[in-house]
Design a protein around this motif. Structure first.
Motif, PDB file in Angstrom:
ATOM      1  N   UNK B 230       0.848  -1.183   0.000  1.00 21.15           N
ATOM      2  CA  UNK B 230       0.000   0.000   0.000  1.00 21.15           C
ATOM      3  C   UNK B 230       0.888   1.237   0.000  1.00 21.15           C
ATOM      4  N   UNK B 233       0.576   6.086   4.060  1.00 17.28           N
ATOM      5  CA  UNK B 233      -0.584   6.885   4.459  1.00 17.28           C
ATOM      6  C   UNK B 233      -0.228   8.365   4.400  1.00 17.28           C
ATOM      7  N   UNK B 234      -1.117   9.165   3.824  1.00 18.25           N
ATOM      8  CA  UNK B 234      -0.891  10.595   3.785  1.00 18.25           C
ATOM      9  C   UNK B 234      -1.514  11.208   5.047  1.00 18.25           C
ATOM     10  N   UNK B 235      -0.665  11.656   5.958  1.00 17.91           N
ATOM     11  CA  UNK B 235      -1.164  12.247   7.202  1.00 17.91           C
ATOM     12  C   UNK B 235      -1.425  13.728   6.948  1.00 17.91           C
ATOM     13  N   UNK B 236      -2.579  14.185   7.388  1.00 15.75           N
ATOM     14  CA  UNK B 236      -2.979  15.568   7.136  1.00 15.75           C
ATOM     15  C   UNK B 236      -2.793  16.375   8.419  1.00 15.75           C
ATOM     16  N   UNK B 247      -8.642  17.499   3.653  1.00 12.45           N
ATOM     17  CA  UNK B 247      -9.174  16.150   3.419  1.00 12.45           C
ATOM     18  C   UNK B 247     -10.240  16.183   2.312  1.00 12.45           C
ATOM     19  N   UNK B 250      -8.538  16.587  -1.017  1.00 12.20           N
ATOM     20  CA  UNK B 250      -7.868  15.359  -1.459  1.00 12.20           C
ATOM     21  C   UNK B 250      -8.880  14.327  -1.967  1.00 12.20           C
TER      22      UNK B 250
END
Lengths: 321, 258
Positions: B230, B233-236, B247, B250
């Motif tokens: 995978x 993860x895109x952390x915001x 978010x 995106x």
């Protein structure tokens, strides 16, 4: 000659999206496609199946089929299978189909795989894959022998083709022989929710122990309303009695595969992940940056859900209206 | 009263899976095996009936490699079941033949008043075998059952379906019931129960003796694959307002799901 029959479930006078996905896939096979529609309104619903590529529809209009009875359904579906001479049967991996088709597979000596996530046709033969071991791996399916191949697909896995409103087809009504039934459906108690079931939903907003108490599920319902989503839950909150078991996502609950899964206050125990990692996009909102759910997420927000969710709801409302 | 409970042994969910080098299956050398969780509800329901009808005989039946499957049967016996039947079979017998073997083993043992199973096994999640057994025994079935009561040879069950709806179904005469979570709370095997289980009768059968040919398999799994890696993860980050609008942006522009 090989041909495909698609079992089409319906609700409120329309074929379900899962049925349209399967009709579209069947049309792509290059094989003749027939539809099977059961219940009052079947003949009218068959017209929708024709627009999606079926050239023939087996129907049963009887009001005895308004509610699902495993014995009655098995007898009429068996007749449709024999009458059509189909070599492949497609249906959604729904509660009804998962109860009915294994019995039929045993009856006609066919092979059956349920909960499939990939379906394509090559030279008229179905190529199918499905998850095994709670989604820890996937496997290709090899059908052996010449018997009927029954494939039950998870909804939301396949594209829906454009309907062709000019298309029509032949309707073949199936009559029902009187039967001495051992199974009686006494009552169907409708659930409170008018929303799509978790297994069919395109968007799911799921809550876990981070919500702290039952009443706080309201926050998620508001978010879900804005998104047209269905609300789910983790095992912990189901076991605490906050929400009914029908809302549980994960092992010993439902396996879901929506386009968008928003996990709110869910840490992501392996049993929960087992039921939702098939989702296309996963958003995790949790105050614990170490929560395992973040490993599986596409997008992560570390924060207090009681602050984030209301603002997020407002933001979605702004852009979606 | 004769009650048969069909069970399966599955890898523990916590077990880390590795594939065989040729991807034909999983490497089962380091797997912890457990009784399929839904089958525990089936065993418990049988034992509850036995409490009401002490003369009832509860028999646990399982199909699979004898060496390991016997452990799952012993677990059922330790919970309080009376007898076991194991049908020795190769690993990964398909659902069709498994159902045939279970039905043949039950038929050869006695006339069932009730057959209980779990609604599905968590390994391949196929949910085939219960209804297959019912078909081969010629009895009606009801699956995904979270409530059950008996009266005058009739069984009334509650089946959970989509959208939180429930179907109330009545079955007359011998039948097969496939248990869902919520039907009951399975008991743990007690220490005396475990000791007693070792002496309870266990019948050993094989496929040939039941007239079943493994070559008649209908479905095989092949080309197993672990999930693709995978993307990270895109952390915001930012304050709540920034996180929320980023978010939404995106999801609309990047993932294009809204």
């Amino acid at each position: 000659m090989s041909n495909v029959i698609v079992f089409c479930e319906h609700q409120n006078g329309n074929l379900k999206k899962g049925a349209l996905e399967l009709l579209s896939a069947a049309r792509g096979s290059g094989l003749p496609v027939s539809a099977l529609v059961i219940g009052p309104g079947a003949n009218e619903l068959a017209k929708q199946a024709f627009q999606f590529g079926a050239t023939k529809a087996f129907t049963c209009e009887s009001k005895d089929f308004a509610a699902y009875n495993s014995e009655l359904y098995a007898s009429v579906v068996e007749r449709a299978i024999k009458n059509s001479g189909a070599s492949i049967l497609l249906a959604s991996s729904s509660m009804l189909a998962r109860d009915l088709f294994p019995r039929l597979a045993a009856r006609v000596g066919g092979g059956l795989v349920s909960d499939c996530t990939e379906l394509a046709f090559a030279g008229g033969a179905p190529r199918v894959r499905k998850p095994l071991y709670s989604g820890k791996c996937t496997a290709g399916v090899e059908f052996k022998g010449s018997g009927l191949k029954i494939i039950l697909m998870r909804p939301n896995q396949l594209p829906v083709a454009n309907p062709d409103s000019g298309k029509t087809g032949e309707i073949v009504p199936l009559d029902v022989a009187p039967m001495d039934l051992k199974t009686l459906v006494k009552e169907v108690v409708r659930g409170a929710s008018e929303k799509l079931d978790l297994t069919e939903a395109n968007i799911i907003v799921s809550g876990g122990r981070g919500l702290k108490e039952k009443e706080n599920f309201k926050l998620l319902e508001e978010l879900a309303d804005v998104l047209g989503a269905t609300v789910g839950a983790s095992r912990a909150v189901v076991d605490s009695g906050w929400v009914p078991h029908g809302m549980q996502v994960g092992q010993t609950g439902k396996t879901v595969a929506p386009t968008l899964y928003i996990a709110v206050g869910i840490s992501g125990a392996i049993q929960h992940l087992a039921g939702m990692t098939g989702s296309k996009v996963i958003v995790a909102i949790n105050k614990d940056p170490e929560a395992p759910i973040f490993q599986k997420a596409t997008y992560g927000i570390v924060g207090d859900l009681f602050e984030v969710v209301p603002v997020l709801t407002k933001e979605f409302r702004k852009v979606l209206q | 009263m004769k009650i048969y409970v069909c069970i399966k042994q599955v890898p523990d969910t916590e077990t880390k899976l590795r594939l065989k080098p040729d991807n034909s299956g999983i490497d089962d050398s380091a797997i912890k095996w457990i009784m399929n969780p839904y089958d525990e509800y089936a065993v418990e329901e049988a034992l509850k009936i036995k409490t009401e009808i002490p003369a009832a005989v509860v028999t646990i039946v399982s199909v699979g490699p004898k060496k390991r499957v016997v452990d799952a049967i012993r677990t059922g016996l330790a919970m309080g079941a009376d007898e076991g039947i194991v049908v020795d079979a190769p690993e990964h017998l398909d659902s069709y033949l498994t159902a045939k073997a279970l039905a043949a083993a039950i038929k050869g043992d006695g006339a069932p008043d009730l057959v209980l199973t779990g609604k599905l096994a968590i390994d391949d999640n196929n949910a085939y075998v219960s209804q297959g057994v019912a078909e081969f025994l010629g009895v009606p079935h009801a699956t995904v059952i979270s409530k059950m009561s008996r009266e005058d040879g009739r069984i009334t069950v509650e089946r959970e379906v989509e959208g939180g709806s429930r179907e109330i179904i009545q079955l007359n005469g011998p039948c097969l019931i496939a248990a869902n979570k919520g039907l009951n709370t399975p008991r743990y095997a007690s220490l005396p129960g475990i000791m007693k289980a070792k002496k309870k009768p266990l019948k050993e059968l094989d496929l040939a003796g039941l007239g079943i040919n493994p070559a008649e398999t209908r479905v095989a799994y092949k080309e197993l694959q672990l999930p693709a890696e995978k993307p990270p993860t895109k952390m915001i980050s930012g304050d709540v307002g920034q996180q929320s609008s980023e978010l939404v942006r995106l999801l609309r522009e990047d993932a294009k799901v809204l």
